[in-house]
Structure formats: structure tokens, C-alpha cells
Design an enzyme around this catalytic site. Structure first.
Site, PDB file in Angstrom:
ATOM      1  N   HIS A   1      15.637  17.181  24.229  1.00  0.00           N
ATOM      2  CA  HIS A   1      17.101  17.363  23.977  1.00  0.00           C
ATOM      3  C   HIS A   1      17.918  17.447  25.115  1.00  0.00           C
ATOM      4  O   HIS A   1      19.080  17.135  25.267  1.00  0.00           O
ATOM      5  CB  HIS A   1      17.402  18.606  22.871  1.00  0.00           C
ATOM      6  CG  HIS A   1      18.666  18.287  22.425  1.00  0.00           C
ATOM      7  ND1 HIS A   1      19.616  17.388  22.234  1.00  0.00           N
ATOM      8  CD2 HIS A   1      19.580  19.371  21.769  1.00  0.00           C
ATOM      9  CE1 HIS A   1      20.580  17.399  21.623  1.00  0.00           C
ATOM     10  NE2 HIS A   1      20.721  18.877  21.475  1.00  0.00           N
TER      11      HIS A   1
ATOM     12  N   ASP B   1      14.646  11.304  20.046  1.00  0.00           N
ATOM     13  CA  ASP B   1      15.614  10.638  20.735  1.00  0.00           C
ATOM     14  C   ASP B   1      14.931   9.362  21.654  1.00  0.00           C
ATOM     15  O   ASP B   1      14.595   9.640  22.675  1.00  0.00           O
ATOM     16  CB  ASP B   1      16.427  11.569  21.984  1.00  0.00           C
ATOM     17  CG  ASP B   1      17.634  12.233  21.397  1.00  0.00           C
ATOM     18  OD1 ASP B   1      17.722  12.318  20.096  1.00  0.00           O
ATOM     19  OD2 ASP B   1      18.307  12.968  22.298  1.00  0.00           O
TER      20      ASP B   1
ATOM     21  N   HIS C   1      13.258  18.741  18.112  1.00  0.00           N
ATOM     22  CA  HIS C   1      14.115  18.311  18.941  1.00  0.00           C
ATOM     23  C   HIS C   1      15.021  19.268  19.670  1.00  0.00           C
ATOM     24  O   HIS C   1      14.913  19.333  20.994  1.00  0.00           O
ATOM     25  CB  HIS C   1      14.970  17.075  18.325  1.00  0.00           C
ATOM     26  CG  HIS C   1      15.639  16.394  19.552  1.00  0.00           C
ATOM     27  ND1 HIS C   1      15.039  15.556  20.308  1.00  0.00           N
ATOM     28  CD2 HIS C   1      17.091  16.368  19.952  1.00  0.00           C
ATOM     29  CE1 HIS C   1      16.021  15.238  21.280  1.00  0.00           C
ATOM     30  NE2 HIS C   1      17.157  15.633  20.891  1.00  0.00           N
TER      31      HIS C   1
ATOM     32  N   ASN D   1      18.779  14.015  17.494  1.00  0.00           N
ATOM     33  CA  ASN D   1      20.005  13.817  17.162  1.00  0.00           C
ATOM     34  C   ASN D   1      20.504  12.561  17.593  1.00  0.00           C
ATOM     35  O   ASN D   1      21.684  12.374  16.976  1.00  0.00           O
ATOM     36  CB  ASN D   1      21.025  14.878  18.246  1.00  0.00           C
ATOM     37  CG  ASN D   1      20.915  14.769  19.444  1.00  0.00           C
ATOM     38  OD1 ASN D   1      19.875  14.889  20.125  1.00  0.00           O
ATOM     39  ND2 ASN D   1      22.036  14.768  20.142  1.00  0.00           N
ATOM     40  N   HIS D   2      19.688  11.576  18.259  1.00  0.00           N
ATOM     41  CA  HIS D   2      20.157  10.287  18.522  1.00  0.00           C
ATOM     42  C   HIS D   2      19.720   9.362  17.287  1.00  0.00           C
ATOM     43  O   HIS D   2      19.931   8.243  17.406  1.00  0.00           O
ATOM     44  CB  HIS D   2      19.823   9.742  19.890  1.00  0.00           C
ATOM     45  CG  HIS D   2      20.835  10.515  20.763  1.00  0.00           C
ATOM     46  ND1 HIS D   2      21.895   9.548  21.160  1.00  0.00           N
ATOM     47  CD2 HIS D   2      21.214  11.344  21.731  1.00  0.00           C
ATOM     48  CE1 HIS D   2      22.559  10.111  22.241  1.00  0.00           C
ATOM     49  NE2 HIS D   2      22.211  11.379  22.388  1.00  0.00           N
TER      50      HIS D   2
END
Ligand SMILES: [Mn+2]
Length: 261
Positions: A219, A63, A143, A95-96
Site C-alpha cells: 500500500h 494493487d 493490503h 484498494n486499486h
């Protein structure tokens, strides 16, 4: 600091240092863990200036983009650290680092404004090749967290890769899952379809089966740090967009130091 065009060049070159979905385990005396930075290039620069010189390894937990106006430069700075010192730098995927979020949270627009139409494609190539996890000093670093149905860390090595979104359900969970003390196994998460909360029993079983001490992950927005499950799961958050403090975790010969910058 790093300019946008330089960031793009560095990211292109650093791609060669992304070795697969699971990196080889590492055992090092002094390790720095950096959680979500989300464009907080000032935090990233401070951590590198203050702590990187005398560290054996720095682990970025994902991220890097999608908030504020300096995501591209933040990503470029971390990639340039990886490029300059690949043995001492680990850059995990969050996840980004994905087209699932970038068009909605700012990164696609930022890249298009600074580098022109179509330049986001280069970042997709980089993101889909980023590693999901590494074991450092017997801590699983990733993450989000452990995935429903995954019994052994080694299973991560055989996940489909590169995987852009990712689409694989296990890979998706590694990036999207969150720990919750109050549940035992896995419960669907409010983050959306395919994401789960992992509970105390699931975590305990996984750590025992893999001879691990714990999980170090990012996260979630916390004020620097949060511990779950009696300290078995440690969340590090290293941005300031939430108005709190940026945390940096240092593991030095088994001793944990929690620093805020
Ligand atoms: Mn995240």
C-alpha cells in the site's frame, strides 16, 4: 508473457478460486510476499521465475493495476498463477482492485482500449470477490492494515462479501489504512474519508489479542521495504514506477530475507 484476451479468460476462470473475505490460516516453511506491483509485469514474472518453484506459498498483497500500460497483463499473470496452483498462491485485494480508483488511475481506460467497451464489468466481478486477508505463519497479511473498531481477525470472515468499492467501513480500512509509529491508536488519514492511520498501541493490542507476530502489508511507496513499530509491521513494495527498487520478502522457517529485484 500473457496477452490481453488470455488475461481476460484467465481472470474469469480464476474467480472460482477466490474463497471469501478471509482465507484459512496457513503454516508453511517457505513463503514469498509480493507487495504492490501496479502493472510491473517484469517484476511479477521475475519473482515467479526465480522464487516460486521452491516456495510453499506465494502471497500477493494487492494493487496489481492502475499504473503503466501492462496492468491487465500483470493481473492476468497473477491470476494464471492462482489458477494453475491455487494451493500455493494467494491473491489478496488492494484498494486499486476497485471502481473507486480504476477510472482515475488508468485501468478502466487500459481495459477498454484492449478489450472493448463494457469489458471492465468483468473485472468488477472479479475484484468484488477477492479476499481481504489471510494469516500466514502468525502474520496478518493484507493490503493496508488493521481497522478501527476491529478486535479479532475472525471478524473479517463475516464482512459483507462481495462488496464492490468496498462500502463496508471495516473492509474499506483493511485496504486503505497505513501504520504510523508516532501515533497510539487511530487518526484520520490524508488518503480521505474513512481511511485511518493505525498507531503503536492499537497494533500492539490487536497483535496480542490475536496471538499474532506481526502484520505484512503493501500500500505505501517505499524503496523495497519499511518496518514500523519495532518490526511489528512490515511494508513490502514491489513496483518500480517510483524509480526505486522492487522488494520481495521471503519468510523461510521463521527467518526473514529481504530481496530486491
Ligand atoms: Mn494501495
Amino acid at each position: 508473457m500473457i496477452e490481453a484476451a488470455e488475461a481476460l479468460r484467465v481472470i474469469g476462470e480464476a474467480q472460482a478460486e477466490l474463497a471469501g473475505p478471509l482465507l484459512n490460516p496457513r503454516y508453511e516453511d517457505r513463503v514469498i510476499f509480493v507487495g504492490d506491483t501496479h502493472g510491473a509485469i517484469d517484476v511479477t514474472q521475475t519473482v515467479i521465475d526465480k522464487f516460486f518453484d521452491d516456495a510453499d506459498l506465494i502471497v500477493f498483497l494487492g494493487d496489481y493495476v492502475d499504473r503503466g500500460s501492462k496492468s491487465l497483463e500483470n493481473l492476468g499473470l497473477i491470476a494464471s498463477t492462482l489458477l494453475e496452483d491455487p494451493h500455493r498462491t494467494i491473491m489478496l485485494r488492494g484498494n486499486h482492485e476497485s471502481p473507486l480508483t480504476n477510472p482515475y488511475y488508468g485501468f478502466t481506460n487500459e481495459v477498454t482500449e484492449k478489450l472493448g467497451e463494457g469489458s471492465y464489468e468483468k473485472f468488477k466481478e472479479f475484484f468484488q470477490a477477492m479476499p481481504y486477508a489471510v494469516v500466514v505463519n502468525d502474520y496478518l497479511c493484507l493490503h493496508g492494515g488493521i481497522a478501527k473498531g476491529m478486535e479479532h481477525v475472525s471478524e473479517i470472515a463475516s464482512l459483507p462479501w462481495p462488496d464492490l468499492n468496498p462500502d463496508d467501513p471495516t473492509a474499506f480500512q483493511l485496504l486503505w489504512n497505513d501504520p504510523r509509529d508516532v501515533i497510539d491508536e487511530f487518526v484520520p488519514s490524508v488518503r480521505g474519508k474513512g481511511a485511518y492511520y493505525y498507531g503503536t498501541e492499537a497494533t500492539k493490542t490487536f497483535l496480542e489479542n490475536n496471538s499474532l507476530k506481526g502484520i505484512i502489508r503493501g500500500h505505501e511507496v517505499v524503496d523495497g521495504f519499511r518496518e514500523d513499530m519495532g518490526g511489528r509491521v512490515i511494508t513490502v513494495f514491489s513496483s518500480r514506477y517510483h524509480g526505486g527498487k522492487a522488494g520481495v520478502l521471503i519468510l523461510d522457517k521463521g527467518k526473514m530475507e529481504r530481496i530486491t529485484v
